[in-house]
Write a protein that holds these residues in place. Structure first.
Motif, PDB file in Angstrom:
ATOM      1  N   VAL A   1       0.863  -1.191   0.000  1.00 36.62           N
ATOM      2  CA  VAL A   1       0.000   0.000   0.000  1.00 36.62           C
ATOM      3  C   VAL A   1       0.893   1.233   0.000  1.00 36.62           C
ATOM      4  N   MET A   2       0.641   2.141  -0.930  1.00 40.16           N
ATOM      5  CA  MET A   2       1.450   3.369  -0.980  1.00 40.16           C
ATOM      6  C   MET A   2       0.755   4.504  -0.252  1.00 40.16           C
ATOM      7  N   GLU A   3       1.469   5.136   0.692  1.00 34.20           N
ATOM      8  CA  GLU A   3       0.965   6.399   1.229  1.00 34.20           C
ATOM      9  C   GLU A   3       1.563   7.489   0.348  1.00 34.20           C
ATOM     10  N   VAL A   4       0.685   8.244  -0.293  1.00 30.89           N
ATOM     11  CA  VAL A   4       1.122   9.202  -1.306  1.00 30.89           C
ATOM     12  C   VAL A   4       1.807  10.404  -0.667  1.00 30.89           C
ATOM     13  N   CYS A   5       1.300  10.813   0.479  1.00 28.53           N
ATOM     14  CA  CYS A   5       1.661  12.121   1.030  1.00 28.53           C
ATOM     15  C   CYS A   5       2.787  12.007   2.067  1.00 28.53           C
ATOM     16  N   GLY A   6       3.696  12.953   2.033  1.00 30.38           N
ATOM     17  CA  GLY A   6       4.791  12.979   3.001  1.00 30.38           C
ATOM     18  C   GLY A   6       4.299  13.173   4.426  1.00 30.38           C
TER      19      GLY A   6
ATOM     20  N   LEU B   1       7.024  -1.482 -10.243  1.00 32.33           N
ATOM     21  CA  LEU B   1       6.340  -1.228  -8.978  1.00 32.33           C
ATOM     22  C   LEU B   1       4.939  -1.840  -9.009  1.00 32.33           C
ATOM     23  N   ARG B   2       4.688  -2.789  -8.116  1.00 36.09           N
ATOM     24  CA  ARG B   2       3.354  -3.384  -8.015  1.00 36.09           C
ATOM     25  C   ARG B   2       2.720  -2.894  -6.713  1.00 36.09           C
ATOM     26  N   LEU B   3       1.593  -2.230  -6.843  1.00 37.01           N
ATOM     27  CA  LEU B   3       0.911  -1.702  -5.664  1.00 37.01           C
ATOM     28  C   LEU B   3      -0.506  -2.249  -5.597  1.00 37.01           C
ATOM     29  N   ASP B   4      -0.992  -2.472  -4.373  1.00 36.98           N
ATOM     30  CA  ASP B   4      -2.347  -3.003  -4.203  1.00 36.98           C
ATOM     31  C   ASP B   4      -3.357  -1.922  -3.846  1.00 36.98           C
ATOM     32  N   GLY B   5      -2.897  -0.763  -3.395  1.00 35.46           N
ATOM     33  CA  GLY B   5      -3.828   0.293  -3.032  1.00 35.46           C
ATOM     34  C   GLY B   5      -3.094   1.542  -2.608  1.00 35.46           C
ATOM     35  N   PHE B   6      -3.865   2.620  -2.444  1.00 35.55           N
ATOM     36  CA  PHE B   6      -3.265   3.922  -2.125  1.00 35.55           C
ATOM     37  C   PHE B   6      -3.959   4.563  -0.928  1.00 35.55           C
ATOM     38  N   ILE B   7      -3.144   5.114  -0.032  1.00 37.33           N
ATOM     39  CA  ILE B   7      -3.656   6.011   1.002  1.00 37.33           C
ATOM     40  C   ILE B   7      -3.632   7.402   0.376  1.00 37.33           C
ATOM     41  N   GLY B   8      -4.792   7.961   0.122  1.00 36.58           N
ATOM     42  CA  GLY B   8      -4.890   9.223  -0.620  1.00 36.58           C
ATOM     43  C   GLY B   8      -4.479  10.419   0.226  1.00 36.58           C
ATOM     44  N   PRO B   9      -3.948  11.455  -0.424  1.00 35.85           N
ATOM     45  CA  PRO B   9      -3.436  12.632   0.286  1.00 35.85           C
ATOM     46  C   PRO B   9      -4.555  13.523   0.811  1.00 35.85           C
TER      47      PRO B   9
ATOM     48  N   ALA C   1      25.487   9.169  -5.780  1.00 36.16           N
ATOM     49  CA  ALA C   1      25.305   8.390  -4.549  1.00 36.16           C
ATOM     50  C   ALA C   1      23.870   8.433  -4.046  1.00 36.16           C
ATOM     51  N   CYS C   2      23.138   9.481  -4.438  1.00 38.60           N
ATOM     52  CA  CYS C   2      21.799   9.707  -3.885  1.00 38.60           C
ATOM     53  C   CYS C   2      20.762   8.847  -4.605  1.00 38.60           C
ATOM     54  N   GLN C   3      19.914   8.167  -3.836  1.00 40.25           N
ATOM     55  CA  GLN C   3      18.884   7.308  -4.435  1.00 40.25           C
ATOM     56  C   GLN C   3      17.480   7.821  -4.119  1.00 40.25           C
ATOM     57  N   CYS C   4      17.358   9.157  -4.007  1.00 44.72           N
ATOM     58  CA  CYS C   4      16.045   9.745  -3.710  1.00 44.72           C
ATOM     59  C   CYS C   4      14.995   9.304  -4.740  1.00 44.72           C
ATOM     60  N   GLY C   5      15.400   9.202  -5.981  1.00 46.71           N
ATOM     61  CA  GLY C   5      14.445   8.816  -7.028  1.00 46.71           C
ATOM     62  C   GLY C   5      13.805   7.486  -6.727  1.00 46.71           C
ATOM     63  N   GLU C   6      14.635   6.498  -6.348  1.00 49.49           N
ATOM     64  CA  GLU C   6      14.101   5.169  -6.028  1.00 49.49           C
ATOM     65  C   GLU C   6      13.228   5.214  -4.774  1.00 49.49           C
ATOM     66  N   VAL C   7      13.623   6.065  -3.802  1.00 49.67           N
ATOM     67  CA  VAL C   7      12.814   6.190  -2.584  1.00 49.67           C
ATOM     68  C   VAL C   7      11.468   6.820  -2.930  1.00 49.67           C
ATOM     69  N   LEU C   8      11.495   7.873  -3.758  1.00 43.71           N
ATOM     70  CA  LEU C   8      10.253   8.578  -4.110  1.00 43.71           C
ATOM     71  C   LEU C   8       9.309   7.704  -4.932  1.00 43.71           C
ATOM     72  N   LYS C   9       9.886   6.759  -5.667  1.00 41.81           N
ATOM     73  CA  LYS C   9       9.046   5.859  -6.461  1.00 41.81           C
ATOM     74  C   LYS C   9       8.639   4.627  -5.664  1.00 41.81           C
ATOM     75  N   GLY C  10       9.147   4.527  -4.429  1.00 42.28           N
ATOM     76  CA  GLY C  10       8.798   3.373  -3.601  1.00 42.28           C
ATOM     77  C   GLY C  10       9.537   2.114  -3.989  1.00 42.28           C
ATOM     78  N   VAL C  11      10.574   2.241  -4.804  1.00 43.32           N
ATOM     79  CA  VAL C  11      11.311   1.057  -5.254  1.00 43.32           C
ATOM     80  C   VAL C  11      12.224   0.537  -4.148  1.00 43.32           C
TER      81      VAL C  11
END
Lengths: 48, 371
Positions: free
Chosen positions: B32-37, B186-194, B315-325
């Motif tokens: 489950v992805m939580e969209v919002c920070g 990225l396989r997601l089953d649902g989203f916590i909406g912002p 060195a920074c992997q923010c992109g992968e973190v932001l995509k949930g990878v």
């Protein structure tokens, strides 16, 4: 935040956090604010 | 405190946990992805993930405004801050976001007049108090913050303030979500909406997630019980074979959003054909600029900005973190070269960034689990 005082001419309100720790002047053009009511404030603007 | 204490009740939390355990299908893994920070911050701060069944995994999304600002835009801000006579204003988090040659805080240390503000209205106040100086506001944020910038620009125009302008970095949430859903890794089953974005835009814009991609969405509040209940609602949708947008945050989010906010945004902003997101690259129709009616307040039109695209540090992997990878702790520099005090990536800067939230709260639970 709780609305303490309205300045409807300028579209602003003096608001206070519920714990009384902080006061802020807030834009209220996007909501129907009333003194004593609660508003959700984001970046200085009441959005709900 | 009303609307806070009742959503942090431990007894209720335990009751929802029991319902969560009953709602999952053994042997199935749920992502489950939580969209919002803001949700990411609450999840780690209150240990929400510790209350979930083992087979429910939370994945952090791209909804932290500071995290998605690309280095080139930070460089543009720093260049403007160094212009003679300029007072450069921004939110506190932005001061520490790294550009290619330092941060706005470094620029301030070098003599630039950089000031932290809590709202765009504060920046306008500074402009009115300094009529002989050019005041620039570096606007960031999703649809939650954009109305505040829009109202301030309307106010500046109405009051005839001519020494105030804005670098518009506002972004919208739907295009990056669509990009993530199109991503094959990225396989997601649902989203916590912002919840706060939806306070402004309403529930309707998220309808494409169930309609086009067959994934449930639950718009959620930010207290721990809000998030737990939202996850339960997602799991129930999956269990019952339903797929729709539900609103857990009804005490704040109306289905149609805040129509006055949407109106003022449509007057002040126009959609950019494309906008760069840190780690995610260019996403079509995902950024806002000032409309032609507000061109006089557009700092990018009033001043020369470098406008150069800068690649993220290797060195920074923010992109992968932001995509949930990957998870924050899986980044090569997490907690070593990159800390909140000396951030390399944006996700370590803002309290809403997944790396900073995990560094400040979650890593202790992780350390316990590893031991």
């Amino acid at each position: 935040m709780r609305v303490l005082q309205l300045d409807e001419d300028r579209g602003l309100a003096l608001c206070e956090t519920e714990d009384g720790q902080r006061r802020e002047t807030v834009e209220i053009a996007l909501v129907d604010a009333r003194a004593g009511g609660l508003v959700l404030v984001h970046a200085g603007t009441a959005i709900a | 405190v009303k609307y806070v204490d009742e959503y942090r009740d431990p007894e209720l939390g335990r009751a929802v946990r029991a319902e969560l355990l009953a709602a999952v299908e053994p042997g199935r893994h749920y992502k489950v992805m939580e969209v919002c920070g803001g949700h990411t911050h609450s999840i780690y701060k209150y240990g929400v993930d510790d209350l979930l069944p083992d087979n429910v995994e939370l994945v952090h999304g791209p909804g932290c405004p500071v995290c998605v600002i690309p280095m080139g835009r930070v460089d543009d801000g720093i260049a403007l801050a160094h212009e003679p006579g300029v007072i450069f204003t921004c939110f506190g988090d932005m001061l520490r976001v790294p550009g290619s040659h330092g941060t706005l805080l470094d620029a301030k240390a070098q003599g630039a007049d950089v000031r932290m503000v809590y709202s765009p209205l504060d920046a306008l106040r500074i402009a009115k108090a300094n009529p002989d100086r050019e005041v620039i506001f570096f606007a960031i944020g999703f649809e939650t913050t954009a109305p505040s910038t829009a109202l301030t620009l309307k106010r500046a125009k109405a009051e005839g303030v001519t020494n105030f302008s804005c670098v518009c970095n506002h972004v919208t949430i739907v295009p990056p979500l669509r990009a993530l859903l199109e991503s094959p890794d990225l396989r997601l089953d649902g989203f916590i909406g912002p919840g706060h974005v939806c306070t402004v835009v309403g529930a309707r814009p998220l309808g494409f997630i169930p309609a086009d991609y067959g994934r449930p969405v639950v718009i959620s509040g930010f207290e721990p019980l809000d998030i737990l209940q939202s996850i339960l609602m997602i799991l129930r949708q999956i269990g019952e074979g339903r797929c729709e947008v539900e609103n857990q945050y009804k005490r704040v989010v109306p289905f149609e959003g805040n129509l006055r906010a949407l109106e003022v945004m449509s007057e002040v902003f126009a959609v950019r054909p494309h906008f760069e997101w840190r780690g995610l690259g260019f996403i079509s129709y995902s950024g806002l600029r000032l409309s032609d009616a507000y061109a006089d307040f557009d700092a990018e039109r009033r001043h020369e900005v470098p406008g150069v695209r800068v690649a993220d540090p290797k060195a920074c992997q923010c992109g992968e973190v932001l995509k949930g990878v990957i998870k924050p702790w899986e980044c090569k520099v997490f907690g070593t070269a990159c800390t909140p005090e000396h951030a390399i990536g944006t996700c370590m800067v803002s309290p809403e960034g997944a790396c900073a939230a995990y560094y400040n709260y979650g890593r202790f639970a992780h350390d316990r689990a590893v031991v």
